[in-house]
Design a protein around this motif. Structure first.
Motif, PDB file in Angstrom:
ATOM      1  N   ALA A 111       0.830  -1.216   0.000  1.00 41.46           N
ATOM      2  CA  ALA A 111       0.000   0.000   0.000  1.00 41.46           C
ATOM      3  C   ALA A 111       0.856   1.255   0.000  1.00 41.46           C
ATOM      4  N   THR A 112       1.932   1.250   0.817  1.00 38.82           N
ATOM      5  CA  THR A 112       2.791   2.447   0.882  1.00 38.82           C
ATOM      6  C   THR A 112       3.597   2.622  -0.403  1.00 38.82           C
ATOM      7  N   ALA A 113       3.881   1.514  -1.089  1.00 37.05           N
ATOM      8  CA  ALA A 113       4.589   1.618  -2.376  1.00 37.05           C
ATOM      9  C   ALA A 113       3.690   2.219  -3.441  1.00 37.05           C
ATOM     10  N   MET A 114       2.391   1.883  -3.377  1.00 36.71           N
ATOM     11  CA  MET A 114       1.435   2.392  -4.366  1.00 36.71           C
ATOM     12  C   MET A 114       1.054   3.846  -4.095  1.00 36.71           C
ATOM     13  N   GLN A 115       0.980   4.220  -2.810  1.00 37.80           N
ATOM     14  CA  GLN A 115       0.612   5.604  -2.457  1.00 37.80           C
ATOM     15  C   GLN A 115       1.497   6.048  -1.305  1.00 37.80           C
ATOM     16  N   GLN A 116       2.368   6.981  -1.587  1.00 39.58           N
ATOM     17  CA  GLN A 116       3.356   7.427  -0.604  1.00 39.58           C
ATOM     18  C   GLN A 116       2.661   8.032   0.622  1.00 39.58           C
ATOM     19  N   PRO A 117       3.154   7.716   1.828  1.00 37.38           N
ATOM     20  CA  PRO A 117       2.561   8.316   3.034  1.00 37.38           C
ATOM     21  C   PRO A 117       2.672   9.835   3.001  1.00 37.38           C
ATOM     22  N   PRO A 118       1.790  10.533   3.693  1.00 38.01           N
ATOM     23  CA  PRO A 118       1.782  12.009   3.663  1.00 38.01           C
ATOM     24  C   PRO A 118       2.997  12.599   4.385  1.00 38.01           C
ATOM     25  N   SER A 119       3.267  13.859   4.066  1.00 44.82           N
ATOM     26  CA  SER A 119       4.356  14.582   4.741  1.00 44.82           C
ATOM     27  C   SER A 119       3.858  15.969   5.112  1.00 44.82           C
ATOM     28  N   ASP A 120       4.576  16.593   6.048  1.00 40.45           N
ATOM     29  CA  ASP A 120       4.220  17.953   6.474  1.00 40.45           C
ATOM     30  C   ASP A 120       5.499  18.692   6.819  1.00 40.45           C
ATOM     31  N   LYS A 121       5.714  19.860   6.189  1.00 37.84           N
ATOM     32  CA  LYS A 121       6.881  20.708   6.442  1.00 37.84           C
ATOM     33  C   LYS A 121       8.188  19.921   6.292  1.00 37.84           C
ATOM     34  N   GLY A 122       8.215  19.103   5.258  1.00 39.89           N
ATOM     35  CA  GLY A 122       9.439  18.375   4.949  1.00 39.89           C
ATOM     36  C   GLY A 122       9.606  17.065   5.687  1.00 39.89           C
ATOM     37  N   ASP A 128       5.677   9.454  13.586  1.00 44.22           N
ATOM     38  CA  ASP A 128       5.037  10.676  14.103  1.00 44.22           C
ATOM     39  C   ASP A 128       3.526  10.555  13.908  1.00 44.22           C
ATOM     40  N   ARG A 129       2.812  10.411  15.015  1.00 39.72           N
ATOM     41  CA  ARG A 129       1.348  10.226  14.937  1.00 39.72           C
ATOM     42  C   ARG A 129       0.644  11.406  14.277  1.00 39.72           C
ATOM     43  N   SER A 130       1.195  12.602  14.464  1.00 38.99           N
ATOM     44  CA  SER A 130       0.526  13.794  13.910  1.00 38.99           C
ATOM     45  C   SER A 130       0.497  13.779  12.387  1.00 38.99           C
ATOM     46  N   LEU A 131       1.384  12.990  11.767  1.00 37.88           N
ATOM     47  CA  LEU A 131       1.416  12.913  10.303  1.00 37.88           C
ATOM     48  C   LEU A 131       0.432  11.883   9.753  1.00 37.88           C
ATOM     49  N   MET A 132      -0.123  11.051  10.646  1.00 38.96           N
ATOM     50  CA  MET A 132      -1.016   9.972  10.205  1.00 38.96           C
ATOM     51  C   MET A 132      -2.424  10.528  10.045  1.00 38.96           C
ATOM     52  N   HIS A 133      -2.694  11.080   8.893  1.00 34.72           N
ATOM     53  CA  HIS A 133      -4.004  11.668   8.621  1.00 34.72           C
ATOM     54  C   HIS A 133      -5.055  10.557   8.515  1.00 34.72           C
ATOM     55  N   PHE A 134      -6.287  10.862   8.939  1.00 37.10           N
ATOM     56  CA  PHE A 134      -7.326   9.833   8.935  1.00 37.10           C
ATOM     57  C   PHE A 134      -7.566   9.278   7.523  1.00 37.10           C
ATOM     58  N   SER A 135      -7.327  10.103   6.505  1.00 31.85           N
ATOM     59  CA  SER A 135      -7.563   9.640   5.134  1.00 31.85           C
ATOM     60  C   SER A 135      -6.570   8.538   4.750  1.00 31.85           C
ATOM     61  N   TYR A 136      -5.342   8.621   5.293  1.00 35.67           N
ATOM     62  CA  TYR A 136      -4.366   7.567   4.987  1.00 35.67           C
ATOM     63  C   TYR A 136      -4.689   6.299   5.780  1.00 35.67           C
ATOM     64  N   THR A 137      -5.182   6.470   6.996  1.00 34.86           N
ATOM     65  CA  THR A 137      -5.642   5.315   7.767  1.00 34.86           C
ATOM     66  C   THR A 137      -6.784   4.622   7.024  1.00 34.86           C
ATOM     67  N   ARG A 138      -7.703   5.403   6.470  1.00 38.12           N
ATOM     68  CA  ARG A 138      -8.812   4.848   5.702  1.00 38.12           C
ATOM     69  C   ARG A 138      -8.303   4.128   4.446  1.00 38.12           C
ATOM     70  N   SER A 162     -16.809  -3.152  11.621  1.00 42.37           N
ATOM     71  CA  SER A 162     -15.871  -2.037  11.570  1.00 42.37           C
ATOM     72  C   SER A 162     -14.474  -2.554  11.891  1.00 42.37           C
ATOM     73  N   LEU A 163     -13.476  -1.817  11.521  1.00 40.15           N
ATOM     74  CA  LEU A 163     -12.094  -2.099  11.882  1.00 40.15           C
ATOM     75  C   LEU A 163     -11.568  -0.922  12.701  1.00 40.15           C
ATOM     76  N   LYS A 164     -10.850  -1.248  13.759  1.00 43.16           N
ATOM     77  CA  LYS A 164     -10.327  -0.199  14.642  1.00 43.16           C
ATOM     78  C   LYS A 164      -8.813  -0.117  14.474  1.00 43.16           C
ATOM     79  N   PHE A 165      -8.293   1.106  14.364  1.00 45.29           N
ATOM     80  CA  PHE A 165      -6.861   1.308  14.194  1.00 45.29           C
ATOM     81  C   PHE A 165      -6.315   2.183  15.322  1.00 45.29           C
ATOM     82  N   ILE A 166      -5.253   1.719  15.944  1.00 43.13           N
ATOM     83  CA  ILE A 166      -4.564   2.470  17.004  1.00 43.13           C
ATOM     84  C   ILE A 166      -3.196   2.850  16.454  1.00 43.13           C
TER      85      ILE A 166
END
Length: 442
Positions: free
Chosen positions: A368-379, A403-413, A429-433
């Protein structure tokens, strides 16, 4: 088994919502210095001394009022009293003992439920202790002085509450029969469905009276498997309570959902999916239950080749937060597709308990991460190190990141959808921590 239910009751403006918010740990109830603000019961999960219970906040009881709203709130509070395992009776030290307090105390005595008498607004124990003693006149037990706004005396009060819990109910017992809650707004056909299961197939095993709950559990056998159905439909005093009022169904839904493995949300095909359906469905979704949406009265609908598609699209639109829910179209009156209902319930139960090997999960995440790169913020870019499943009912996954703050809910989805693409997990439902793990290379 289910969590104990604790209801906060008392006349208006004694501080019920303030106490509720103090115990719930957040400002859920509206707090306003006007009697009658809390018109709907509101509920929250509370933990004390490793004991979990569901707390209900109610509108104030005015025993002899002719005001329509206040009389409806009184009926609403009566339902909370009927449903509760323990009643937290709140009175106001500053106003002193009133005639209404005495009448509420009489109402509680008739319930034969354990009552904890709590005297609120005791901001100074030394100065106000004589005023607290006045409430012994209610004859309903020792008064517990607290200040809800200052969170004084809360611990001693909670000790008194949990002392009334039945240890046998709090502890789980061995009963592996699937528990199915039938929920939905009034007159949607919940009782008709239960009656059809019992009457047409003569498969009833027993009626198990709920210990302190209003619902009656019905054990039903289908294809050799025994299920326990929890019906939330019937109120004991139908002549006194107008069941069409939406708020009256909420506490029934909460308690039934708590006890269930799978929740069948019934929707009226004639009316279509409504905002009230969404509220009821949200309770099951928030608690991570298996969910089946049963569109009832399907025999009463004039259909063409696109009717099912249109109904499905509309349900998905209103209940957009639970795209995983299974949808079936039934008729409780004719028995149409009842076998399909059981097949769907069995599938959802299986998916609720499904476990995925850690190695497989990490392969899915890497792809999944190879197909869609994880998000970034301020470099700084999100790095995903590891994923593992830690629980079932619902399936729960822990993802370790930098860094949990970079894990946007859309990427979790996005990751959730990739897991579902592989394993389905229909109906649950599936729960993610998300947990942080420092990158040793940095």
């Amino acid at each position: 088994m289910s969590k104990p239910i604790v209801a906060i009751v008392g006349r208006p403006n004694v501080g019920k919502s303030t106490l509720f918010n103090a115990l719930a740990g957040q400002n859920i109830s509206i707090v306003q210095d006007t009697p009658g603000v809390t018109r709907d019961r509101i509920y929250a999960d509370v933990e004390w001394l490793n004991l979990n219970f569901t707390l209900i906040d109610t509108g104030g009881i005015e025993p002899d009022t002719s005001d329509v709203i206040l009389s409806q709130m009184r009926d609403q509070a009566q339902i909370a009293i009927d449903t509760a395992d323990v009643i937290l009776f709140l009175v106001d030290c500053r106003q002193g003992l009133t005639d209404s307090d005495s009448k509420v105390a009489d109402m509680l005595r008739r319930s034969h439920k354990p009552v904890v008498l709590v005297v609120n607004k005791v901001d100074s124990y030394q100065k106000m202790i004589a005023d607290v003693y006045e409430f012994y006149n209610l004859g309903i037990g020792d008064p517990h002085p607290i200040s809800a706004s200052n969170k004084i005396g809360i611990g001693d009060m909670l000790d008194a509450v949990v002392a009334h819990f039945n240890p046998e109910e709090v502890e789980d017992y061995e009963d592996d029969r699937p528990r199915i809650a039938i929920v939905g707004k009034p007159n949607v056909g919940k009782s008709s469905l239960i009656n059809k299961l019992i009457g047409e197939n003569r498969l009833i095993v027993s009626d198990i009276a709920g210990t302190t709950r209003d619902a009656v559990d019905t054990a039903v056998k289908w294809n050799g498997q025994e299920y326990v159905f929890i019906d939330t439909a019937g109120l004991r005093r139908k002549s006194k309570i107008k069941e069409e009022l939406e708020r009256y169904s909420i506490i029934r839904t909460v308690t039934a959902v708590e006890r269930a493995d799978v929740v069948v949300i019934m929707i009226d095909a004639v009316e279509g999916v409504t905002e009230q359906d969404a509220k009821i469905a949200g309770i099951a979704h928030d608690r991570g239950k298996g969910i089946v949406i049963a569109v009832n009265k399907w025999d009463a609908i004039t259909k063409d080749d696109k009717t099912v598609y249109r109904y499905t699209e509309r349900i998905r639109e209103v209940l957009s937060y639970m795209p995983y829910a299974e949808i079936i179209f039934i008729s409780a009156e004719t028995g149409q597709r009842l076998p399909k209902l059981f097949e769907t319930i069995d599938m959802v139960i299986t998916n609720q308990s499904m476990r995925i090997a850690t190695g497989v999960l990490n392969e899915i995440m890497a792809e999944a991460t190879a197909m869609q790169q994880p998000p970034s913020d301020k470099g700084k870019r999100l790095k995903l190190y590891y994923i593992t499943q830690v629980a079932v009912k619902p399936p729960t996954f822990v993802i370790f990141v930098n860094d949990r703050s970079l894990m946007h809910f859309s990427y979790t989805r996005y990751l959730e959808n990739k897991i579902r693409d592989t394993f389905g997990f229909k109906g649950t439902s599936l729960k993610f921590i998300i947990r942080e793990r420092k990158d040793k290379e940095n």
